[in-house]
Enzyme design. Structure first.
Site, PDB file in Angstrom:
ATOM      1  N   GLY A   1      24.442  48.107  26.189  1.00  4.69           N
ATOM      2  CA  GLY A   1      23.106  48.355  25.666  1.00  4.69           C
ATOM      3  C   GLY A   1      22.037  48.429  26.732  1.00  4.69           C
ATOM      4  O   GLY A   1      21.075  49.200  26.606  1.00  4.69           O
TER       5      GLY A   1
ATOM      6  N   ARG B   1      19.328  37.310  24.159  1.00  6.39           N
ATOM      7  CA  ARG B   1      19.501  38.669  24.714  1.00  6.39           C
ATOM      8  C   ARG B   1      19.480  39.690  23.579  1.00  6.39           C
ATOM      9  O   ARG B   1      20.137  39.529  22.560  1.00  6.39           O
ATOM     10  CB  ARG B   1      20.820  38.747  25.474  1.00  6.39           C
ATOM     11  CG  ARG B   1      21.158  40.150  26.041  1.00  6.39           C
ATOM     12  CD  ARG B   1      22.033  40.957  25.108  1.00  6.39           C
ATOM     13  NE  ARG B   1      22.469  42.208  25.697  1.00  6.39           N
ATOM     14  CZ  ARG B   1      23.101  43.171  25.019  1.00  6.39           C
ATOM     15  NH1 ARG B   1      23.371  43.030  23.753  1.00  6.39           N
ATOM     16  NH2 ARG B   1      23.467  44.278  25.622  1.00  6.39           N
ATOM     17  N   VAL B   2      18.711  40.748  23.754  1.00  8.82           N
ATOM     18  CA  VAL B   2      18.646  41.815  22.762  1.00  8.82           C
ATOM     19  C   VAL B   2      19.195  43.083  23.399  1.00  8.82           C
ATOM     20  O   VAL B   2      18.778  43.460  24.497  1.00  8.82           O
ATOM     21  CB  VAL B   2      17.190  42.029  22.295  1.00  8.82           C
ATOM     22  CG1 VAL B   2      17.090  43.237  21.380  1.00  8.82           C
ATOM     23  CG2 VAL B   2      16.686  40.775  21.573  1.00  8.82           C
ATOM     24  N   GLY B   3      20.114  43.730  22.715  1.00  7.17           N
ATOM     25  CA  GLY B   3      20.700  44.965  23.243  1.00  7.17           C
ATOM     26  C   GLY B   3      19.940  46.193  22.760  1.00  7.17           C
ATOM     27  O   GLY B   3      18.787  46.112  22.329  1.00  7.17           O
ATOM     28  N   ASP B   4      20.615  47.316  22.809  1.00  9.96           N
ATOM     29  CA  ASP B   4      19.977  48.576  22.419  1.00  9.96           C
ATOM     30  C   ASP B   4      19.956  48.781  20.897  1.00  9.96           C
ATOM     31  O   ASP B   4      19.105  49.510  20.382  1.00  9.96           O
ATOM     32  CB  ASP B   4      20.701  49.759  23.062  1.00  9.96           C
ATOM     33  CG  ASP B   4      22.188  49.811  22.677  1.00  9.96           C
ATOM     34  OD1 ASP B   4      22.810  48.732  22.555  1.00  9.96           O
ATOM     35  OD2 ASP B   4      22.722  50.909  22.510  1.00  9.96           O
TER      36      ASP B   4
ATOM     37  N   THR C   1      30.296  47.175  17.869  1.00  9.61           N
ATOM     38  CA  THR C   1      29.091  47.690  17.206  1.00  9.61           C
ATOM     39  C   THR C   1      29.456  48.814  16.246  1.00  9.61           C
ATOM     40  O   THR C   1      30.418  49.527  16.474  1.00  9.61           O
ATOM     41  CB  THR C   1      28.072  48.249  18.241  1.00  9.61           C
ATOM     42  OG1 THR C   1      27.748  47.243  19.155  1.00  9.61           O
ATOM     43  CG2 THR C   1      26.816  48.795  17.599  1.00  9.61           C
TER      44      THR C   1
ATOM     45  N   THR D   1      26.672  53.207  21.186  1.00  9.53           N
ATOM     46  CA  THR D   1      27.363  51.925  21.319  1.00  9.53           C
ATOM     47  C   THR D   1      27.793  51.785  22.779  1.00  9.53           C
ATOM     48  O   THR D   1      27.838  52.758  23.520  1.00  9.53           O
ATOM     49  CB  THR D   1      28.598  51.829  20.399  1.00  9.53           C
ATOM     50  OG1 THR D   1      29.523  52.863  20.744  1.00  9.53           O
ATOM     51  CG2 THR D   1      28.231  51.955  18.935  1.00  9.53           C
TER      52      THR D   1
HETATM   53  N1  ASP Z   1      25.386  48.256  22.336  1.00 14.45           N
HETATM   54  C1  ASP Z   1      25.663  46.902  21.958  1.00 14.45           C
HETATM   55  C2  ASP Z   1      24.761  45.988  22.734  1.00 14.45           C
HETATM   56  O1  ASP Z   1      24.548  46.226  23.909  1.00 14.45           O
HETATM   57  C3  ASP Z   1      27.050  46.437  22.197  1.00 14.45           C
HETATM   58  C4  ASP Z   1      28.133  47.380  21.828  1.00 14.45           C
HETATM   59  O2  ASP Z   1      27.904  48.499  21.418  1.00 14.45           O
HETATM   60  O3  ASP Z   1      29.279  46.965  21.941  1.00 14.45           O
HETATM   61  O4  ASP Z   1      24.348  44.990  22.192  1.00 14.45           O
END
Ligand code: ASP
Length: 363
Positions: free
Chosen positions: A268, A242-245, A214, A265
């Protein structure tokens, strides 16, 4: 250049944080001498460890008079374009079905506008699409097919984002998934089909290297205007949808022009559950140094990680999260859950990586 926050001094950082939260101005002043001091050195841009090209570009554009949001979006575009960065844009690692799904958000301090897209397929620049959501709609978050249709209407080109390297990484993951399934590594054809041989060649190293990635990038102009963006292909091998942060305003990104901007990062799910970026900005608003604000969020996550499967043998989170924060006056900081991460920074002292403060030292 490395942080002035002494390594293995996370307890000291946490202590300072507690005092600062109580609003002690003396601590606040002392903190400004510490890691990521930077007061009055605007413009400043901060990003995740893969983001030196992004912060460099963002500060360059801001110096040329660009709006801070345009500057950070142009900065992260360099990584979205890079097929070798397997955590964003083109070349991002796919979901469990081998399809690349991208998430991104933007926030513009002066107007307090926000935009985001989630589970966006086939468009290389989700941060720029998120900026169009903020500019051209009355909404904040578009997902999946609706986000794709919107992007096409805004003139973005559809393309296949799955590079050969990402496709091979996905196949290696498929082959290592389950001893009893029907997926094989190519070099296992000639081996006797014993249980050990069936899965021996799974490439654990690549998973360690790329499990999280990220790019988050925030910036503040010489006049104190802020903006931020976070863009990602999300966790590799995630469930479709799936949706992350990263596209969740307040989790992977939050910007308040009166206070500062922050992003995250790493895992999430953990960041969403504490509204991480919003919490970091709130802590800065209450007087925390950005580094302390980041540490405070990591403590919140650690204290709330109760599932045994997510804890190591000492009860600490098994995963990493990295928080990034820059205050309106240009003071910045970053911290990770587990020692060993760096963040990118550009200011009048140049473009460089610095060590993140950390909550837990390496064993
Ligand atoms: N934060 C991101 C997510 O959970 C992944 C990452 O930062 O590597 O989608």
């Amino acid at each position: 250049m490395s942080s002035n926050l002494p390594r293995r001094s996370f307890l000291a950082a946490a202590g300072a944080s507690a005092l600062a939260f109580a609003g002690a101005p003396r601590v606040f002043a002392r903190n400004q001498q510490r890691a990521g001091g930077g007061a009055g050195r605007r413009p400043v841009s901060i990003a995740s460890g893969n983001g030196v090209p992004a912060t460099t570009k963002a500060v360059e554009l801001i110096r040329d008079g660009a709006d801070p949001l345009d500057a950070v979006v142009a900065g992260v575009r360099i990584l979205e374009d890079d097929p070798n960065d397997m955590t964003v844009g083109l070349g991002g690692l796919p979901n469990e079905e081998g399809i690349v799904e991208l998430d991104a958000s933007v926030m513009h301090g002066p107007t307090h506008r926000a935009g985001a897209v989630a589970s966006l397929r086939n468009i290389r620049y989700p941060s720029a699409v998120a900026r169009e959501v903020a500019r051209r709609t009355d909404h904040v978050l578009l997902v999946s097919d609706g986000a794709l249709r919107f992007a096409k209407r805004m003139g973005f080109q559809e393309e296949n984002l799955l590079t050969e390297e990402a496709r091979r990484a996905w196949l290696r993951w498929k082959a290592g998934l389950n001893r009893d399934d029907n997926w094989l590594e190519p070099d296992q054809f000639d081996l006797p089909m014993t249980p050990d041989n069936r899965r021996g060649a799974a490439d654990a190293a690549i998973d360690d290297r790329i499990l999280t990635g990220t790019i988050h990038c925030s910036a503040v102009t010489a006049g104190g205007d802020l903006a931020g963006t976070t863009t990602t292909s999300g966790l590799p091998w995630k469930l479709p949808g799936r949706v992350g942060d990263s596209p969740i305003i307040g989790a992977g990104l939050y910007t308040d022009n009166a206070i500062g901007s922050a992003g995250a990062t790493g895992r999430g799910e953990a960041v969403i559950q504490v509204c991480g970026a919003n919490a970091a900005v709130a802590r800065m608003g209450a007087g925390d140094h950005p580094t302390d604000a980041c540490i405070a969020v990591l403590k919140m996550i650690s204290e709330r990680t109760r599932a045994r499967r997510l804890q190591d043998d000492k009860g600490r989170p098994r995963f990493n999260v990295v928080m990034y924060a820059v205050r309106k006056d240009g003071v910045y900081g970053s911290a990770c859950m587990h020692e060993g991460r760096q963040f990118a920074i550009s200011d009048e002292r140049g473009d460089r990586l610095e060590d993140c403060a950390f909550l837990y030292a390496r064993d």
